[in-house]
Design a protein around this motif. Sequence first.
Motif, PDB file in Angstrom:
ATOM      1  N   HIS A 302       0.946  -1.105   0.066  1.00 10.43           N
ATOM      2  CA  HIS A 302      -0.091  -0.051   0.090  1.00 10.43           C
ATOM      3  C   HIS A 302       0.946   1.380   0.078  1.00 10.43           C
ATOM      4  O   HIS A 302       0.449   2.131  -0.802  1.00 10.43           O
ATOM      5  N   SER A 303       2.005   1.222   0.784  1.00  9.62           N
ATOM      6  CA  SER A 303       2.858   2.472   1.143  1.00  9.62           C
ATOM      7  C   SER A 303       3.623   2.582  -0.647  1.00  9.62           C
ATOM      8  O   SER A 303       3.704   3.922  -1.023  1.00  9.62           O
ATOM      9  N   LEU A 304       3.777   1.443  -1.176  1.00  6.86           N
ATOM     10  CA  LEU A 304       4.799   1.768  -2.632  1.00  6.86           C
ATOM     11  C   LEU A 304       3.790   2.172  -3.602  1.00  6.86           C
ATOM     12  O   LEU A 304       4.070   3.145  -4.261  1.00  6.86           O
ATOM     13  N   ARG A 305       2.494   1.697  -3.519  1.00  4.61           N
ATOM     14  CA  ARG A 305       1.646   2.242  -4.673  1.00  4.61           C
ATOM     15  C   ARG A 305       1.039   3.327  -4.458  1.00  4.61           C
ATOM     16  O   ARG A 305       0.677   4.144  -5.517  1.00  4.61           O
ATOM     17  N   ASN A 306       1.036   3.944  -3.243  1.00  9.94           N
ATOM     18  CA  ASN A 306       0.410   5.385  -3.009  1.00  9.94           C
ATOM     19  C   ASN A 306       1.650   6.295  -2.811  1.00  9.94           C
ATOM     20  O   ASN A 306       1.379   7.714  -2.657  1.00  9.94           O
ATOM     21  N   SER A 307       2.711   5.869  -2.928  1.00  5.91           N
ATOM     22  CA  SER A 307       3.889   6.896  -2.931  1.00  5.91           C
ATOM     23  C   SER A 307       3.980   7.741  -4.166  1.00  5.91           C
ATOM     24  O   SER A 307       3.847   7.383  -5.350  1.00  5.91           O
ATOM     25  N   PRO A 308       4.262   9.130  -3.846  1.00  6.07           N
ATOM     26  CA  PRO A 308       4.572  10.040  -4.973  1.00  6.07           C
ATOM     27  C   PRO A 308       5.648   9.723  -5.951  1.00  6.07           C
ATOM     28  O   PRO A 308       5.831  10.208  -7.022  1.00  6.07           O
ATOM     29  N   ASP A 309       6.517   8.755  -5.380  1.00  5.92           N
ATOM     30  CA  ASP A 309       7.628   8.434  -6.300  1.00  5.92           C
ATOM     31  C   ASP A 309       7.380   7.298  -7.390  1.00  5.92           C
ATOM     32  O   ASP A 309       8.326   6.717  -7.852  1.00  5.92           O
ATOM     33  N   TRP A 310       5.993   6.705  -7.186  1.00  6.32           N
ATOM     34  CA  TRP A 310       5.654   5.582  -7.865  1.00  6.32           C
ATOM     35  C   TRP A 310       5.917   5.837  -9.371  1.00  6.32           C
ATOM     36  O   TRP A 310       5.517   6.759 -10.099  1.00  6.32           O
ATOM     37  N   GLY A 311       6.370   4.741 -10.088  1.00  7.38           N
ATOM     38  CA  GLY A 311       6.680   4.804 -11.489  1.00  7.38           C
ATOM     39  C   GLY A 311       8.003   4.549 -11.779  1.00  7.38           C
ATOM     40  O   GLY A 311       8.985   4.540 -11.024  1.00  7.38           O
ATOM     41  N   GLY A 312       8.112   3.978 -13.129  1.00  8.26           N
ATOM     42  CA  GLY A 312       9.526   3.543 -13.510  1.00  8.26           C
ATOM     43  C   GLY A 312      10.125   2.469 -13.159  1.00  8.26           C
ATOM     44  O   GLY A 312       9.265   1.470 -13.314  1.00  8.26           O
ATOM     45  N   VAL A 313      11.060   2.329 -12.440  1.00 12.94           N
ATOM     46  CA  VAL A 313      11.589   0.988 -11.439  1.00 12.94           C
ATOM     47  C   VAL A 313      11.259   1.441 -10.017  1.00 12.94           C
ATOM     48  O   VAL A 313      12.008   2.502  -9.218  1.00 12.94           O
ATOM     49  N   VAL A 314      10.517   0.398  -9.404  1.00 11.30           N
ATOM     50  CA  VAL A 314      10.355   0.509  -7.916  1.00 11.30           C
ATOM     51  C   VAL A 314      10.942  -0.357  -7.497  1.00 11.30           C
ATOM     52  O   VAL A 314      10.891  -1.741  -7.659  1.00 11.30           O
ATOM     53  N   ILE A 315      11.738  -0.206  -6.189  1.00 11.61           N
ATOM     54  CA  ILE A 315      12.843  -1.000  -5.721  1.00 11.61           C
ATOM     55  C   ILE A 315      12.403  -1.198  -3.943  1.00 11.61           C
ATOM     56  O   ILE A 315      12.201  -0.290  -3.534  1.00 11.61           O
ATOM     57  N   LEU A 316      12.575  -2.362  -3.937  1.00  9.52           N
ATOM     58  CA  LEU A 316      12.748  -2.490  -2.187  1.00  9.52           C
ATOM     59  C   LEU A 316      13.556  -3.759  -1.994  1.00  9.52           C
ATOM     60  O   LEU A 316      13.537  -4.887  -2.433  1.00  9.52           O
ATOM     61  N   HIS A 317      14.263  -3.801  -0.750  1.00  7.18           N
ATOM     62  CA  HIS A 317      15.032  -4.906  -0.434  1.00  7.18           C
ATOM     63  C   HIS A 317      14.999  -5.059   1.105  1.00  7.18           C
ATOM     64  O   HIS A 317      14.825  -3.980   1.973  1.00  7.18           O
ATOM     65  N   ARG A 318      14.784  -6.229   1.523  1.00  2.00           N
ATOM     66  CA  ARG A 318      14.622  -6.497   2.850  1.00  2.00           C
ATOM     67  C   ARG A 318      15.694  -7.698   3.305  1.00  2.00           C
ATOM     68  O   ARG A 318      15.750  -8.539   2.338  1.00  2.00           O
ATOM     69  N   LYS A 319      16.292  -7.541   4.340  1.00  5.14           N
ATOM     70  CA  LYS A 319      17.124  -8.738   4.775  1.00  5.14           C
ATOM     71  C   LYS A 319      16.340  -9.787   5.171  1.00  5.14           C
ATOM     72  O   LYS A 319      16.541 -11.007   4.780  1.00  5.14           O
ATOM     73  N   GLU A 320      14.997  -9.648   5.843  1.00  3.69           N
ATOM     74  CA  GLU A 320      14.194 -10.955   6.313  1.00  3.69           C
ATOM     75  C   GLU A 320      13.030 -10.871   5.286  1.00  3.69           C
ATOM     76  O   GLU A 320      12.521  -9.990   4.727  1.00  3.69           O
ATOM     77  N   GLY A 321      12.734 -12.205   4.778  1.00  3.05           N
ATOM     78  CA  GLY A 321      11.485 -12.337   4.150  1.00  3.05           C
ATOM     79  C   GLY A 321      11.969 -13.482   3.054  1.00  3.05           C
ATOM     80  O   GLY A 321      12.867 -14.150   3.376  1.00  3.05           O
ATOM     81  N   ASP A 322      10.705 -13.719   2.545  1.00  2.00           N
ATOM     82  CA  ASP A 322      10.761 -14.972   1.633  1.00  2.00           C
ATOM     83  C   ASP A 322      10.075 -14.933   0.236  1.00  2.00           C
ATOM     84  O   ASP A 322       9.654 -13.696   0.049  1.00  2.00           O
ATOM     85  N   SER A 323       9.945 -15.920  -0.426  1.00  2.00           N
ATOM     86  CA  SER A 323       9.056 -15.649  -1.808  1.00  2.00           C
ATOM     87  C   SER A 323       7.696 -15.214  -1.619  1.00  2.00           C
ATOM     88  O   SER A 323       7.065 -14.377  -2.257  1.00  2.00           O
ATOM     89  N   GLU A 324       7.153 -15.932  -0.504  1.00  2.00           N
ATOM     90  CA  GLU A 324       5.702 -15.510  -0.403  1.00  2.00           C
ATOM     91  C   GLU A 324       5.566 -14.139   0.129  1.00  2.00           C
ATOM     92  O   GLU A 324       4.803 -13.378  -0.233  1.00  2.00           O
ATOM     93  N   PHE A 325       6.543 -13.516   0.732  1.00  2.00           N
ATOM     94  CA  PHE A 325       6.515 -12.193   1.054  1.00  2.00           C
ATOM     95  C   PHE A 325       6.489 -11.143  -0.119  1.00  2.00           C
ATOM     96  O   PHE A 325       5.614 -10.160  -0.169  1.00  2.00           O
ATOM     97  N   MET A 326       7.508 -11.796  -1.094  1.00  2.00           N
ATOM     98  CA  MET A 326       7.496 -10.778  -2.069  1.00  2.00           C
ATOM     99  C   MET A 326       6.125 -10.903  -3.062  1.00  2.00           C
ATOM    100  O   MET A 326       5.901  -9.913  -3.541  1.00  2.00           O
ATOM    101  N   ASN A 327       5.743 -12.045  -3.056  1.00  2.00           N
ATOM    102  CA  ASN A 327       4.505 -12.242  -4.002  1.00  2.00           C
ATOM    103  C   ASN A 327       3.238 -11.373  -3.424  1.00  2.00           C
ATOM    104  O   ASN A 327       2.597 -11.081  -4.179  1.00  2.00           O
ATOM    105  N   ILE A 328       3.100 -11.487  -2.153  1.00  2.00           N
ATOM    106  CA  ILE A 328       2.184 -10.509  -1.623  1.00  2.00           C
ATOM    107  C   ILE A 328       2.048  -9.234  -1.901  1.00  2.00           C
ATOM    108  O   ILE A 328       1.175  -8.449  -2.277  1.00  2.00           O
ATOM    109  N   ILE A 329       3.337  -8.541  -1.933  1.00  2.00           N
ATOM    110  CA  ILE A 329       3.542  -7.346  -2.171  1.00  2.00           C
ATOM    111  C   ILE A 329       3.116  -7.006  -3.707  1.00  2.00           C
ATOM    112  O   ILE A 329       2.264  -6.284  -4.127  1.00  2.00           O
TER     113      ILE A 329
END
Length: 421
Positions: A302-329
């Motif tokens: 929700h934060s990413l898609r409502n951000s004023p910087d949305w568009g082009g290449v949207v990048i997010l990195h987290r140390k913790e997480g898995d495939s399901e975490f990324m797919n939910i986003i």
Amino acid sequence: MAFWCQRDSYAREFTTTVVSCCPAELQTEGSNGKKEVLSGFQVVLEDTVLFPEGGGQPDDRGTINDISVLRVTRRGEQADHFTQTPLDPGSQVLVRVDWERRFDHMQQHSGQHLITAVADHLFKLKTTSWELGRFRSAIELDTPSMTAEQVAAIEQSVNEKIRDRLPVNVRELSLDDPEVEQVSGRGLPDDHAGPIRVVNIEGVDSNMCCGTHVSNLSDLQVIKILGTEKGKKNRTNLIFLSGNRVLKWMERSHGTEKALTALLKCGAEDHVEAVKKLQNSTKILQKNNLNLLRDLAVHIAHSLRNSPDWGGVVILHRKEGDSEFMNIIANEIGSENPSLECLLWETLLFLTVGDEKGGGLFLLAGPPASVETLGPRVAEVLEGKGAGKKGRFQGKATKMSRRMEAQALLQDYISTQSAKE
């Protein structure tokens, strides 16, 4: 012929004469698990104290005039000794055996004969083959299964016979000796030459065998049957240890028990219950953590898609997480809301999880044609691999430290596409 090692299994060294020495190669397994080819020589001696592999028993190791022997194989009536140093034919040499390895093989082999005989006597279970392994040995029995009571009865009987100190002797019979027909065995190899060796455990077993054996069952010390495993062709493998291997197994087990006692803060009798409690607690924590991670993924989307910087290449990195975490986003951003779906298709979403200095997972989502083109290139930059379809490409990366290079690749692509428009 019968070699000196077969006539006297307890002989540790032997003086003999070199018959021949020819260039040869030996294929071995290196420390990295890959096959290696060693150059050397096949040395033939008049007689040898080093046993060549046969009868389910591995070959001996040892030295000839302090030169290491890396393999011993039987060829008809002779034994070939592989060395990496030549030896002069006609010269007299001193052959020494690696006694610790030899005695271990004697204990396991004689133990196999004893277990085989007892299993047949008590339950008519026939041995079809056996394997002398590096850490444990296995006897293949012609039965689809065994009960715990059968295993216990066999173990009790073989150890009783060890305590009875039954003699073990070896006889040599000629091929035409009528007694050969009365001796059990699985047949002779096609290239067998010389007399037939018969290993006899007094009052228990008489069997054809080429291997080295103890002279008295007391030298076996003890036999421990570890259990059974499903074998091939509806058969059962009986797993066992004999002699010094039992002592080493007990030493390892005791070390593990002491370590668990210190970690679990309880006595050995409570280890299983303590581990069960830890497993239950871990399952609850994992479930709670998964729920929190899912909630976090939705919030991030929700934060990413409502951000004023949305568009082009949207990048997010987290140390913790898995495939399901990324797919939910990705799912939340590209949900059924047409306007949000449009947002995703006009954007490249690049998600990564894992240690910046190690490996991790990645996901690239966006216009199907773009993702199909860029996905394999991103995987290559991250030195990983992956697969994808319908606007989504995901996989494993071994070099998460190259994440910025992958981002630059995506940025360049977007810039090029924008310039074309």
